[in-house]
Write a protein that holds these residues in place. Structure first.
Motif, PDB file in Angstrom:
ATOM      1  N   ILE A 183       0.838  -1.195   0.000  1.00 14.22           N
ATOM      2  CA  ILE A 183       0.000   0.000   0.000  1.00 14.22           C
ATOM      3  C   ILE A 183       0.875   1.248   0.000  1.00 14.22           C
ATOM      4  N   GLN A 184       0.348   2.328  -0.504  1.00 13.24           N
ATOM      5  CA  GLN A 184       1.082   3.589  -0.516  1.00 13.24           C
ATOM      6  C   GLN A 184       1.162   4.174   0.892  1.00 13.24           C
ATOM      7  N   CYS A 256      -3.834   0.430  -2.585  1.00 13.69           N
ATOM      8  CA  CYS A 256      -2.877  -0.575  -3.027  1.00 13.69           C
ATOM      9  C   CYS A 256      -2.049   0.011  -4.170  1.00 13.69           C
ATOM     10  N   ALA A 257      -0.736  -0.145  -4.094  1.00 19.30           N
ATOM     11  CA  ALA A 257       0.132   0.352  -5.156  1.00 19.30           C
ATOM     12  C   ALA A 257      -0.280  -0.282  -6.483  1.00 19.30           C
ATOM     13  N   GLY A 258      -0.342   0.536  -7.509  1.00 21.95           N
ATOM     14  CA  GLY A 258      -0.725   0.045  -8.830  1.00 21.95           C
ATOM     15  C   GLY A 258      -2.211   0.029  -9.099  1.00 21.95           C
ATOM     16  N   GLY A 263      -7.460   4.942  -6.795  1.00 24.47           N
ATOM     17  CA  GLY A 263      -6.730   6.119  -6.364  1.00 24.47           C
ATOM     18  C   GLY A 263      -5.233   6.013  -6.201  1.00 24.47           C
ATOM     19  N   ALA A 264      -4.611   4.932  -6.686  1.00 23.12           N
ATOM     20  CA  ALA A 264      -3.157   4.831  -6.582  1.00 23.12           C
ATOM     21  C   ALA A 264      -2.491   5.903  -7.442  1.00 23.12           C
ATOM     22  N   ASP A 265      -1.316   6.337  -7.015  1.00 20.50           N
ATOM     23  CA  ASP A 265      -0.544   7.339  -7.736  1.00 20.50           C
ATOM     24  C   ASP A 265       0.052   6.703  -8.998  1.00 20.50           C
ATOM     25  N   PRO A 266      -0.277   7.219 -10.183  1.00 16.93           N
ATOM     26  CA  PRO A 266       0.252   6.630 -11.418  1.00 16.93           C
ATOM     27  C   PRO A 266       1.774   6.660 -11.494  1.00 16.93           C
ATOM     28  N   MET A 267       2.401   7.700 -10.912  1.00 19.57           N
ATOM     29  CA  MET A 267       3.865   7.804 -10.958  1.00 19.57           C
ATOM     30  C   MET A 267       4.511   6.706 -10.126  1.00 19.57           C
ATOM     31  N   ILE A 268       3.970   6.474  -8.924  1.00 18.76           N
ATOM     32  CA  ILE A 268       4.497   5.394  -8.085  1.00 18.76           C
ATOM     33  C   ILE A 268       4.316   4.056  -8.787  1.00 18.76           C
ATOM     34  N   SER A 269       3.153   3.846  -9.363  1.00 13.06           N
ATOM     35  CA  SER A 269       2.871   2.595 -10.072  1.00 13.06           C
ATOM     36  C   SER A 269       3.875   2.369 -11.198  1.00 13.06           C
ATOM     37  N   ALA A 270       4.128   3.431 -11.992  1.00 12.13           N
ATOM     38  CA  ALA A 270       5.054   3.322 -13.120  1.00 12.13           C
ATOM     39  C   ALA A 270       6.475   3.049 -12.636  1.00 12.13           C
ATOM     40  N   ASN A 271       6.899   3.732 -11.582  1.00 13.58           N
ATOM     41  CA  ASN A 271       8.255   3.547 -11.067  1.00 13.58           C
ATOM     42  C   ASN A 271       8.490   2.135 -10.528  1.00 13.58           C
ATOM     43  N   LEU A 272       7.414   1.505 -10.073  1.00 17.48           N
ATOM     44  CA  LEU A 272       7.528   0.139  -9.550  1.00 17.48           C
ATOM     45  C   LEU A 272       7.242  -0.913 -10.615  1.00 17.48           C
ATOM     46  N   GLY A 273       6.958  -0.466 -11.832  1.00 21.45           N
ATOM     47  CA  GLY A 273       6.690  -1.397 -12.929  1.00 21.45           C
ATOM     48  C   GLY A 273       5.361  -2.110 -12.812  1.00 21.45           C
ATOM     49  N   ALA A 313      13.342  -2.183  -2.013  1.00 25.50           N
ATOM     50  CA  ALA A 313      14.385  -2.612  -1.088  1.00 25.50           C
ATOM     51  C   ALA A 313      15.769  -2.128  -1.527  1.00 25.50           C
ATOM     52  N   ASP A 314      15.986  -2.061  -2.843  1.00 21.69           N
ATOM     53  CA  ASP A 314      17.295  -1.648  -3.367  1.00 21.69           C
ATOM     54  C   ASP A 314      17.427  -0.134  -3.448  1.00 21.69           C
ATOM     55  N   GLY A 315      16.359   0.582  -3.102  1.00 14.14           N
ATOM     56  CA  GLY A 315      16.411   2.026  -3.169  1.00 14.14           C
ATOM     57  C   GLY A 315      16.387   2.568  -4.581  1.00 14.14           C
ATOM     58  N   ASN A 316      15.876   1.783  -5.521  1.00 17.45           N
ATOM     59  CA  ASN A 316      15.827   2.211  -6.924  1.00 17.45           C
ATOM     60  C   ASN A 316      14.518   2.881  -7.285  1.00 17.45           C
ATOM     61  N   PHE A 317      13.738   3.177  -6.278  1.00 20.84           N
ATOM     62  CA  PHE A 317      12.426   3.782  -6.525  1.00 20.84           C
ATOM     63  C   PHE A 317      12.602   5.211  -7.011  1.00 20.84           C
TER      64      PHE A 317
END
Length: 317
Positions: A183-184, A256-258, A263-273, A313-317
């Motif tokens: 979840i966000q 929930c992410a994605g 209402g999930a954030d599209p940018m967060i969803s895209a960054n997480l694939g 976890a890898d900080g690549n967000f």
């Protein structure tokens, strides 16, 4: 091909102020999803009593004297289950009474008017699994469902006794249903219970919402790991309303992410694939319908959900 459905109807006094889709379902005897398809495909026209053409949306309100016409496509025959190979679909356990499957995203539990993609029922038929229970032909053996975009464990029954026992188990809430969701944000508190009724969303035909007139819905959750922009949470469902986890966390402003629908954030969803909600039916446990012994199954995260976690976890967000 079946003959088209032709309807000519003048709205009666008692039908005034009805929604167009509700009126068509009433006068045709067909499901709301079928009549909504007619409206969407331009197969419905409406004219006011004074001859003025009317807009035809599912939510349009009709008035006494309006004339409604349909030249509609017949609904599909859902009883004709087609065997289909489904990528990512697997059978986790099978005996004479039940089959436990790991459902990938993009697969519905069973055929329906509004769904034309792969189904658990079709995948089982391709695998040679025989289902012999009562109920509608397209959903024989189905005692619970997962959303199309949700992956994970489902149990399907193979005979009448198992069907009855498992139906009652889900009704009596004796089945262990454990989900994991990303979840966000960070929920506050990090462990708690969401007790809020869920009903149809007032502004959408396909969505649900926390609604005081809805059905009781209870979700228990506990934080597994916090990543900053998102949190991995374990969820135990006490009830099983449609979209329950998605609706409850959206209401808390931690969708929930994605999950762009809620209402999930599209940018967060895209960054997480993510191209769907991060929601997985991770664990399923119940008393076996024949032996009475408690059995429990677990499903690992599929690749797309694991990728999102690894990125955080890898900080690549």
């Amino acid at each position: 091909m079946s003959e088209r459905i032709i309807i000519e109807h003048t709205v009666e006094t008692t039908q005034g102020a009805m929604r167009l889709d509700a009126l068509l379902a009433e006068i045709s005897g067909h499901a709301r999803t079928t009549v909504s398809g007619w409206i969407k495909n331009g197969e419905v026209t409406a004219v006011a009593a004074n001859g003025r053409p009317l807009k035809t949306k599912a939510s349009s309100k009709v008035s006494e004297g309006d004339k409604v016409s349909v030249d509609g496509t017949p609904p599909r025959d859902l009883t004709q289950i087609e065997a289909e190979q489904v990528d990512g679909f697997s059978i986790v356990y099978e005996d004479d009474d039940i089959v436990v499957v790991d459902k990938p995203t993009g697969v519905a539990a069973h055929p329906s008017m509004g769904w034309h993609g792969p189904t658990v029922v079709g995948a089982l038929k391709h695998a040679g699994v025989e289902i012999a229970t009562s109920g509608a032909a397209e959903r024989k053996g189905i005692v619970h469902r997962l959303d199309v975009g949700t992956s994970g464990l489902m149990v399907v029954t193979k005979n009448e006794k198992a069907y009855t026992v498992m139906k009652n188990a889900f009704k009596d809430r004796t089945v262990t249903k454990v989900y994991h969701t990303l979840i966000q944000g960070l929920p506050d508190p990090v462990k708690g219970t969401i007790d809020a009724p869920i009903g149809r969303h007032p502004g959408s035909e396909w969505k649900f919402a926390v609604n005081e007139d809805g059905k009781p819905a209870v979700t228990h959750y506990e934080l597994i790991e916090a990543f900053g922009p998102a949190s991995l949470v374990e969820v135990h469902l006490e009830t099983g309303r449609t979209h329950q986890i998605r609706v409850h966390f959206s209401a808390l402003r931690h969708p929930c992410a994605g999950d762009l629908t809620y209402g999930a954030d599209p940018m967060i969803s895209a960054n997480l694939g993510l191209t769907r909600q991060w929601l997985h039916a991770h664990k399923l446990g119940f008393d076996h319908p024949s032996t009475g012994d408690y059995v429990e199954f677990e499903s690992p995260y599929p690749a797309d959900l694991q990728f999102a976690l690894d990125s955080l976890a890898d900080g690549n967000f």
